[in-house]
Design a protein around this motif. Structure first.
Motif, short mmCIF file in Angstrom:
data_model
loop_
_atom_site.label_atom_id
_atom_site.label_comp_id
_atom_site.label_asym_id
_atom_site.label_seq_id
_atom_site.Cartn_x
_atom_site.Cartn_y
_atom_site.Cartn_z
N LYS A 1 32.16 44.62 2.85
CA LYS A 1 31.80 46.02 2.63
C LYS A 1 30.43 46.44 3.17
CE LYS A 1 34.80 46.78 -1.39
NZ LYS A 1 34.86 47.26 -2.79
N PHE B 1 28.20 47.69 5.75
CA PHE B 1 28.64 48.43 6.92
C PHE B 1 28.50 47.67 8.24
CE2 PHE B 1 27.80 51.72 10.23
CZ PHE B 1 29.09 52.25 10.29
N SER C 1 31.23 45.04 8.45
CA SER C 1 32.55 45.66 8.51
C SER C 1 32.88 46.13 9.92
CB SER C 1 32.61 46.83 7.52
OG SER C 1 33.82 47.55 7.67
N ILE C 2 31.93 46.81 10.57
CA ILE C 2 32.21 47.32 11.91
C ILE C 2 32.25 46.18 12.94
CG2 ILE C 2 31.26 49.60 11.45
CD1 ILE C 2 28.75 48.67 13.08
N ARG D 1 30.76 52.17 16.84
CA ARG D 1 31.14 52.22 15.42
C ARG D 1 29.90 52.37 14.54
NH1 ARG D 1 36.58 50.37 14.61
NH2 ARG D 1 37.43 49.40 16.49
N ASP E 1 26.78 50.19 -2.02
CA ASP E 1 26.64 51.62 -1.72
C ASP E 1 25.18 51.98 -1.44
OD1 ASP E 1 29.35 52.05 -2.02
OD2 ASP E 1 29.20 52.77 -4.09
N ASN F 1 24.17 50.59 1.98
CA ASN F 1 24.81 51.27 3.10
C ASN F 1 24.21 52.64 3.40
OD1 ASN F 1 26.57 49.27 3.98
ND2 ASN F 1 28.18 49.86 2.54
N LYS G 1 23.90 52.40 7.21
CA LYS G 1 24.86 53.27 7.90
C LYS G 1 24.17 54.61 8.16
CE LYS G 1 29.55 55.18 7.48
NZ LYS G 1 30.73 55.30 6.58
#
Length: 739
Positions: free
Chosen positions: A425, A427, A430-431, A512, A587, A590, A594
């Motif tokens: 999770k 970021f 994940s990408i 991404r 969260d 990120n 992100k």
């Protein structure tokens, strides 16, 4: 008249030689290995040798990676470049074609397969001692024969005559017969030596059939049949030891099994011969509970399929880190075996000795005493799941298969699933995984087996390919025949295709990464294209920060170091919910990892790499390791794994937990970290200033100290502003008093 039906034997592969035994295992847990010592040759007139060479194959060709459990994976990678450019010339002495070189024996384990599957079984079918050989020999009346399986459905049979006394003879008329349909000859030591022999055999016998073989055919194409046949192949005979473990049959009740025995043989031979990679030893060590947890977590990742709702797969983990390098070499990986082993050690053997941003001290590999192991037991609630009697007997290196299984499930439930959640999770990870799946689909469309193998069949393959390419170009650059020139062109073409795919992967990952930016156009240069320097900066952050052992240890161990101070319970009934706090943690992170605007993008780069200024990609300016970057404010030395508490501090600044108790712990930890960071920053500035002025610190006046303080405070303030967009935590008067 009645006839007794005798089923036809399934033992179609026969080998003669000398028998012997040795022990495999560790400490009091050993098992007898019964072996046949024979030889295999390239004699074109020997049907027995041809039969053996047809069945003999390296591990990578016998068992499909995707069909194996993780603990069944042993040695998979072969340095085909070394085989082709060093070992084959060693066998075929071009200076003296009559000379034949000698190798130590190739060690092979006869491994049974699951019914109707090409997958290793844990035990042989029932093994019995009988008095009937497969084939009688004139003059021999008594035999000692060991057979696995029933007549007509055998796995193997070991025949030894009894010539004198009661003991089976080890040297005369000894035969091992094998059923290739129910077992495989798996090389556990000497894969490179065996591959040299197999390559010569296959090149003369058109033996490269099958997808698993074709991917490696190109490494040996310079050795043409015409050239090989100029040598006396009948004189090339290499020793081979074929091992069986008759005690490990379906009636066996101990802790051993054939996979464990294979690992034991492999480790014993390699540790006593020449060093193998630390990664391989970590994976195969059956006498370290940390290695068991490592294999368990990797098995979970490996068993994922298309139904998973995330893209984290086993090829995102570097399984075969080359030359024991901690930095990742694979394009597809963002973490590695050494990363995970280190993280698990620091999770379970932590003794509450994390001190602000100070490096972790001591060698965790040596943490075997009761004090450390009791911490592991407490974290895994071992007394509850094992009972106090069993719990008191286990140590880091001593445990039964049953205990190992129970504790592995405990680790998976308490820690393992959280580790995977973090990797899935966050970021950037994940990408990265999403981009690798895109790369995989693109390569599969081209159907190029070599390129697919380089990216997805073990991290050593790419190095082997480049080594092979370099050796061929060096060897034939001035004397290449038209055929060899075509081969060189093909290999160079694949190298260019690989480089192009790597660049395309990084481009995809970068796209991404910026996908959430609402003002992407600000990344463009004067030609309307994304500034290539910005792409390189982000790729550098992935390579030098996000994929390091230090960052990932801080990410995972840092979270649990806080959580364990407020809760010793990991289930949903705890006052502080692990799942809820972990999701909130990710969260929070990120928000920074992100970026959603060009401004946030600049701050991300400024923290991890160096200051970015400018309104857009056409006038951007970059200062590497600027005064307000992480590498100047928090960590000015080379980032080693044990410096992970410095990254932990960075993450603590981003974390706002839901639990008020956890917030109190974080506030306390942050105070300690901030004090240490600023004091170290100021003292380092003091040293650099005095060094530049060629003066001793005692000679530095108040004005000089004020200047150093102001510069240090400005750097720290700039760092925090980029990281959290806030400097509320910095009270200048407090820090004046601090120093």
């Amino acid at each position: 008249m009645s006839f007794e039906y005798t089923p036809e034997s399934a033992l179609t592969l026969s080998m003669n030689g000398t028998s012997g035994t040795f022990k495999a295992g560790h400490g009091n847990e050993t098992i007898e290995v019964k072996y046949l010592l024979t030889h295999v040759s390239l004699d074109p007139n020997s049907s027995q040798d041809k039969s053996l060479l047809r069945e003999l194959a390296p591990f990578r060709e016998i068992f499909d990676f995707k069909d194996l459990e993780f603990d069944e994976l042993m040695q998979r990678d072969i340095d085909d470049a070394r085989v082709s450019h060093e070992l084959i010339p060693y066998i075929l002495d071009e200076k003296n074609q009559a000379a034949v070189k000698f190798f130590p024996p190739i060690v092979v384990l006869l491994l049974p397969t699951e019914t109707n599957q090409v997958k290793p079984a844990a035990y042989y079918e029932k093994v019995e001692t009988i008095e009937e050989p497969f084939k009688t020999i004139k003059g021999v009346e008594r035999w000692s024969c060991i057979r696995s399986g029933s007549p007509g459905n055998e796995v193997f049979q070991f025949d030894q005559p009894i010539l004198f006394g009661d003991k089976p003879d080890s040297h005369n008329f000894v035969t091992l017969r094998v059923n290739p349909n129910k077992s495989k000859l798996v090389i556990v030591d000497g894969q490179h030596r065996a591959m040299a022999l197999l390559a010569l055999y296959r090149n003369t016998q058109k033996g490269w059939d099958g997808e698993t073989k074709e991917a490696f055919k190109q490494y040996y194409e310079e050795w043409t049949p015409d050239f090989i046949n100029t040598f006396d192949l009948s004189g090339i005979k290499l020793p081979i030891i074929l091992c069986t473990l008759p005690d490990l049959d379906s009636d066996y009740v101990g802790d051993f099994n054939l996979k464990k025995a294979a690992r034991s043989i492999f480790l014993t031979l390699n540790q006593n011969a020449r060093p193998v990679s630390n990664v391989r030893n970590l994976l195969l060590d059956d006498n370290d509970i940390i290695s068991s947890f490592l294999r368990g977590i990797l098995a979970q990742v490996k068993n994922r399929d298309l139904t998973e709702d995330n893209s984290f797969r086993i090829f995102n983990v570097e399984l075969d880190q080359v030359d024991n390098k901690v930095k990742l070499q694979s394009t597809t990986a963002f973490t590695g075996v050494q990363h995970l082993y280190y993280i698990i050690e620091h999770l379970l053997l932590n003794s509450d000795d994390v001190n602000g941003v100070s490096p972790r001290s001591g060698r965790f590999k040596s943490r075997k005493s009761d004090g450390y192991i009791n911490g592991l037991k407490r974290r895994l609630n071992t007394s509850d799941v094992l009972g106090t009697d069993v719990d008191s007997t286990i140590s880091r290196s001593s445990f039964s298969n049953k205990v190992e299984s129970i504790l592995s499930k405990q680790f998976e439930t308490i820690y393992g699933k959280s580790v995977l959640t973090i990797f899935e999770k966050l970021f950037p990870f994940s990408i990265h995984c999403d981009s690798v799946l895109t790369l995989k689909s693109e390569i599969e469309e081209t159907a190029d087996k070599t390129i697919k193998s380089i990216f997805f069949d073990g991290q050593g393959v790419a190095k082997v390919f480049e080594k092979h390419r370099s050796s061929l170009n060096e060897k034939y650059k001035d004397r290449a025949s038209p055929e060899l020139k075509e081969l060189l062109d093909q290999i160079d073409g694949k190298a260019k295709a690989i480089e192009k795919l790597q660049l395309k992967f990084k481009e995809n990952r970068f796209n991404r990464f910026i996908s959430a930016l609402t003002d992407k156009s600000k990344l463009n240069d004067e030609n309307g294209n994304i500034n290539t320097d910005l792409k390189e900066l982000v790729n550098g952050i992935f390579d030098n920060s996000l994929t390091t052992v230090a960052f990932q240890s801080a990410l995972i161990c840092g979270f649990f170091h806080i959580f364990e101070q407020v809760s010793t319970s990991f289930d949903g009934n705890a006052d502080v919910s692990l799942c809820e706090e972990l999701d909130n943690y990710l969260d929070n992170l990120n928000v920074f990892f992100k970026p959603k605007s060009f401004s946030q993008f600049k701050k991300f780069v400024s923290v991890f790499s160096g200051k970015l200024t400018g309104d857009n990609g056409s006038n951007i300016q970059y200062i590497e390791r600027s005064a307000d970057s992480f590498r100047n404010v928090v960590c000015r030395s080379e980032m080693q794994p044990d410096l992970w508490p410095k990254y932990r501090y960075l993450l603590l600044e981003l974390w706002k937990p839901k639990s008020t108790e956890m917030q109190k712990v974080i506030d306390r930890e942050l105070d300690e970290c901030r004090n240490q960071v600023f004091i170290e920053l100021y003292e380092d500035g003091l040293k650099q200033f005095c060094k530049a002025k060629l003066i001793h610190e005692s000679d530095l006046g108040k004005e000089g100290r004020e200047q150093i303080f102001d510069e240090s405070f400005a750097s720290y303030k700039g760092f925090l502003k980029n990281l959290t967009n806030s400097v509320a935590a910095l009270d200048i008067n407090y820090y004046r008093k601090l120093i």
